[in-house]
Structure formats: C-alpha cells, structure tokens
Design an enzyme around this catalytic site. Structure first.
Site, short mmCIF file in Angstrom:
data_model
loop_
_atom_site.label_atom_id
_atom_site.label_comp_id
_atom_site.label_asym_id
_atom_site.label_seq_id
_atom_site.Cartn_x
_atom_site.Cartn_y
_atom_site.Cartn_z
N TYR A 136 -31.36 -72.80 -0.87
CA TYR A 136 -31.98 -71.45 -1.14
C TYR A 136 -31.06 -70.47 -1.98
CZ TYR A 136 -35.84 -67.86 -0.70
OH TYR A 136 -36.71 -67.03 -1.05
N LYS A 162 -34.03 -73.88 -4.67
CA LYS A 162 -34.97 -72.73 -4.42
C LYS A 162 -34.51 -71.65 -5.20
CE LYS A 162 -38.23 -70.60 -1.40
NZ LYS A 162 -38.69 -70.49 -0.23
#
Length: 304
Positions: A136, A162
């Site tokens: 992420y 992400k």
C-alpha cells in the site's frame, strides 16, 4: 488470488466493537456474511477501514480468522498488516495461520524512511510468509518504480500494488514498467472519486468503504465505471460521493467514522470507533442520513 482481485469490486469491512470497545465477533461475522451475499472479488479484513491501527496483532488475527470462516473459500480474504518490521512479520505469520489468502501491507507506524529502508521492510514481510503481498503506497511509505521493480524481481509473492498517493506520473511509471506482473488497486480515500481516471491507466479495481452500508449503490457505481457510462458516473459523484467527501472532511479521522455512521443510518450498527478517532456529531449523522436516503431513492428509481 491477485488476478481474481482485479476482476471486480473489493470490500473493506469495518470492525465491530461493543460499547466497551471489545471486538464483537458475532456481529462482525454477520456483517461479513451480508457483504458476501453481494458480488465481490475480495474481502480485506482488518484493513484501514477495519481500524487496523487500533487493533493489537492478536486481534488482527482474530478478526481475520472470523472473516475467513465466513468467506469459506468463496473468495480471497486479505489481512491487514503493518507497523514496524518485527510486528508486521508477526502479523503476517499469524494471518497465514488463520487462513488468509494474502496481506495488505500498510505503511509502518509514524517513521519516515529511505527507499532502501522501505525495500528492506517490504522484503522482510514477503519472506516471512508464503502469502501474496500487496504493498500500500501511502503517506510515509511511498516506494518508487525502481524500488518496486527490484522488489518484484526478488520476491515472487509480491503480487499487488495499492495506490493511496494519487501521483499520476508515478502510477504511470509503475504500470508501464511492471505491467501485468502486479495487480493494481485504487486506494485513495473515497476511491470512487478516482475510479474512472485510474481505470484508463489499467487499475481495474478499488477499495470501496461505501460498500459497508450501500453495497448495491457501490456495485452499480463500479459497473458504470467499468462500462464507461460516464454520464452516470458523474451524476452519482455529484449526488452522493462529493457531498459525502465534504461531510467526511469536517473532522480529522472521519474516513472511518463516517463509514460506521453510515452503518448506523442503515440499521446495521457496528459500534463506536476506537479512540483516538471520534464518531460523527448528531448533526453530521443526520446530514449523512439525508445523503444516504437520497442516494438510495435515486438508485431505486434508476433500477425501476
């Protein structure tokens, strides 16, 4: 697992707490079952919307195990993972033992770091588990395309990326370089806002917190994005998403609080947020109720 995630909408369930702040497992499992009765590609347990930051490592594993039990193999369950390297690897092993299919590696707690330090952290987590890892990119943990490429070469279980930054140039460099080596997930707050521009870059899915309390609306919006029905996308953004964002921006830390307020609005109370977060005020709650009711009525009319 990673490829299947990219084929549809992703759900990040809130974590249910009782009045004393303890994990309410029965209510959480019932909520996961309700979410799973809709069309989804993945369930991200104990993620950012699930208040990962307020859970102990043992609680993360307990929450993930509950989600795995409800999913029963019907779709991938991805566990939140994070903090410093020692805690992150502990969580990774615990999530694997609980039956998770993958990890979402959130930024380390508080500290900034060099690209070398971030790479060492990510690699340590990848090597601590056989699970697929999704990095992420957000806040104090933003890796560049060079770092990500080196990590992909050395860690076959690094399977996803992400984006929570919104740097279009960086995202373009990453996608152009990695191509289908990774699955890409839109992860900016209220990801619906960025869904269309990111789709044009090859980001086919995103995390929908709104799914927690308006799953049919969230799915209809996602289908409109994927089908290129831009007029419908803009209409839905104007009618609900942008006012929702304005309400969320009234308070610090409201990104999770407003989702739990939405749960209360639709009669699926998930309990309070854990401190240091705070819940919406009564007036803000009423404003959200009006938004949700208006969006639900519009969706029903559109379906009719």
């Amino acid at each position: 697992m990673a490829r299947s995630l990219g084929g549809g909408l992703l759900s990040f369930p809130v974590t249910h707490f009782d009045a004393d702040g303890a994990f309410a497992e029965h209510a959480y499992r019932e909520h996961c079952a309700w979410m799973l009765s809709h069309e989804l590609s993945g369930l991200f347990a104990a993620g950012g919307t699930g208040e990962f930051f307020s859970l102990t490592p043992a609680e993360v594993v307990t929450v993930v195990a509950a989600a795995v039990a409800e999913a029963a193999g019907k779709l991938p369950v991805i566990s939140g993972c994070g903090y410093g390297t020692a805690i992150a690897t502990e969580i990774a092993r615990g999530a694997e033992g609980a039956g998770a299919d993958g990890l979402l590696l959130l930024p380390p707690y508080l500290v900034g770091s060099s690209q070398e330090g971030l790479a060492a952290h990510i690699e340590a987590v990848c090597r601590s588990t056989g699970l697929g890892v999704i990095v992420y990119n957000r806040d104090n943990a933003v890796v560049n395309d060079d770092t990500l490429a080196r990590l992909c070469e050395r860690n076959p279980n690094l399977v996803g990326f992400k984006d929570g930054v919104g740097d279009i140039e960086l995202m373009t460099r990453i996608f152009a370089r990695m191509g289908d080596r990774l699955t890409y997930v839109g992860g900016l707050p209220t990801a619906e806002t960025f869904a269309t521009p990111y789709l044009t870059m090859g980001v086919t899915t995103y995390s929908s917190a709104i799914f927690n309390f308006m799953p049919e609306w969230a799915l209809d919006f996602y289908r409109a994005v994927r089908a290129g029905r831009q007029d419908e996308v803009i209409a839905r953004l104007k009618a609900f998403v942008l006012p929702y964002i304005a309400l969320r921006n009234r308070g610090r830390g409201y990104a999770v609080s407003i989702v739990k307020a939405g749960m209360r609005v639709v009669g699926r109370d998930a309990g309070p947020v854990r401190t240091p977060l705070t819940d919406l005020t009564a007036a803000e709650h009423d404003a959200l109720r009006a938004l949700v009711e208006g969006a639900s009525a519009a969706s029903a009319a559109h379906a009719a």
